[in-house]
Design a protein around this motif. Structure first.
Motif, short mmCIF file in Angstrom:
data_model
loop_
_atom_site.label_atom_id
_atom_site.label_comp_id
_atom_site.label_asym_id
_atom_site.label_seq_id
_atom_site.Cartn_x
_atom_site.Cartn_y
_atom_site.Cartn_z
N ASP A 40 0.91 -1.22 -0.07
CA ASP A 40 0.09 -0.02 -0.08
C ASP A 40 0.91 1.30 0.19
OD1 ASP A 40 -2.47 1.44 -0.28
OD2 ASP A 40 -2.63 1.28 2.08
N GLU A 41 1.87 1.30 -0.83
CA GLU A 41 2.82 2.48 -0.89
C GLU A 41 2.56 2.88 -2.51
OE1 GLU A 41 6.82 1.24 0.04
OE2 GLU A 41 6.40 0.75 1.93
N THR A 84 -10.77 -4.38 -6.15
CA THR A 84 -9.82 -4.80 -5.10
C THR A 84 -8.67 -5.35 -6.15
OG1 THR A 84 -10.78 -7.16 -5.58
CG2 THR A 84 -11.87 -5.60 -3.76
N ASP A 85 -7.60 -5.70 -5.44
CA ASP A 85 -6.39 -6.26 -6.14
C ASP A 85 -7.05 -7.58 -7.12
OD1 ASP A 85 -4.16 -8.37 -6.26
OD2 ASP A 85 -3.20 -6.29 -5.79
N ALA A 91 -8.87 -6.22 -0.71
CA ALA A 91 -9.30 -4.67 -0.61
C ALA A 91 -8.67 -3.97 0.43
CB ALA A 91 -10.84 -4.56 -0.42
N ASN A 92 -7.81 -4.80 1.54
CA ASN A 92 -7.32 -3.98 2.59
C ASN A 92 -5.95 -3.71 2.28
OD1 ASN A 92 -9.91 -4.40 4.08
ND2 ASN A 92 -9.03 -6.35 4.80
N ARG A 93 -5.24 -4.19 1.21
CA ARG A 93 -3.94 -4.02 1.19
C ARG A 93 -3.02 -4.37 2.25
NH1 ARG A 93 -3.83 -2.85 -4.29
NH2 ARG A 93 -1.90 -1.69 -4.37
N CYS A 94 -3.15 -5.55 2.56
CA CYS A 94 -2.52 -6.18 3.68
C CYS A 94 -1.36 -6.55 3.12
CB CYS A 94 -3.28 -7.16 4.40
SG CYS A 94 -4.78 -6.56 5.40
N ASP A 123 -5.71 -5.10 9.85
CA ASP A 123 -7.09 -4.44 9.60
C ASP A 123 -8.07 -5.16 10.36
OD1 ASP A 123 -5.57 -2.15 8.65
OD2 ASP A 123 -6.01 -2.68 6.54
N GLY A 124 -7.96 -5.96 11.44
CA GLY A 124 -8.90 -6.71 12.05
C GLY A 124 -9.17 -7.86 11.44
#
Length: 173
Positions: A40-41, A84-85, A91-94, A123-124
């Motif tokens: 997520d950069e 999403t990817d 979708a969270n970009r973990c 993110d949970g």
């Protein structure tokens, strides 16, 4: 120590054919992109579907599905083709941890390499693993280069998400 060396030698032998014909290198290049994109950069995003990548890395069937889906998406006025990817569905970009690639090709199957990626809790969401199956086909060139024909993502036991089939559905008006 000898056992460890023997195991390493066996894994090198098993990985040999995929390395020799470029299949594993092709899949590894996309796994590496997935890892970079999970960070997520925005300044380090590495696209999957540039014109050069579509022409060099993907089969004609995949490219047709992608371009038709993109055309229909633009006609509908969609801001983006993918919410999403497209490879991981995340979708969270973990950030992705450990990765692995295993050649699953057998004499009675298409060329397929499985990629696994571990995602720590983020993110949970609990820690989990992503499984992708890259289906490859040899192009008609004299070099016989392998191209990605489809990428399947494991969803649940006996259920896989096909990226090419999703693109084909998106291409419908």
């Amino acid at each position: 120590m000898k056992m460890k060396a023997a195991c390493m030698a066996a894994s090198i032998v098993l990985a040999g054919p995929a390395l020799a014909d470029g299949r594993e290198d092709l899949v590894r290049s996309y796994v590496d992109r997935i890892v970079v994109n999970s960070l997520d950069e925005p300044d380090r995003y590495d696209p999957y579907f540039t014109e050069i990548q579509l022409l060099n890395d993907f089969s004609g069937n995949f490219v047709n599905a992608y371009t038709e889906a993109l055309k229909e998406s633009r006609k509908r006025g969609d801001a983006t083709l993918f919410e999403t990817d497209p490879m991981t569905g995340d979708a969270n970009r973990c950030p992705i941890g450990k990765t692995g690639i295993v050649d699953r090709t057998r004499s009675d199957t298409r060329n397929m390499l499985e990629a696994t990626m571990d995602l720590p809790a983020c993110d949970g969401a609990p820690a989990r693993s992503i499984r992708l199956m890259f289906f490859l086909e040899k192009d008609g060139s004299s070099s016989g280069t392998y191209r990605i024909d489809d990428v399947l993502r494991f969803v649940a036991e006996g259920k896989w998400f096909s990226l090419q089939a999703w693109l084909e559905r998106r291409a419908r008006p």
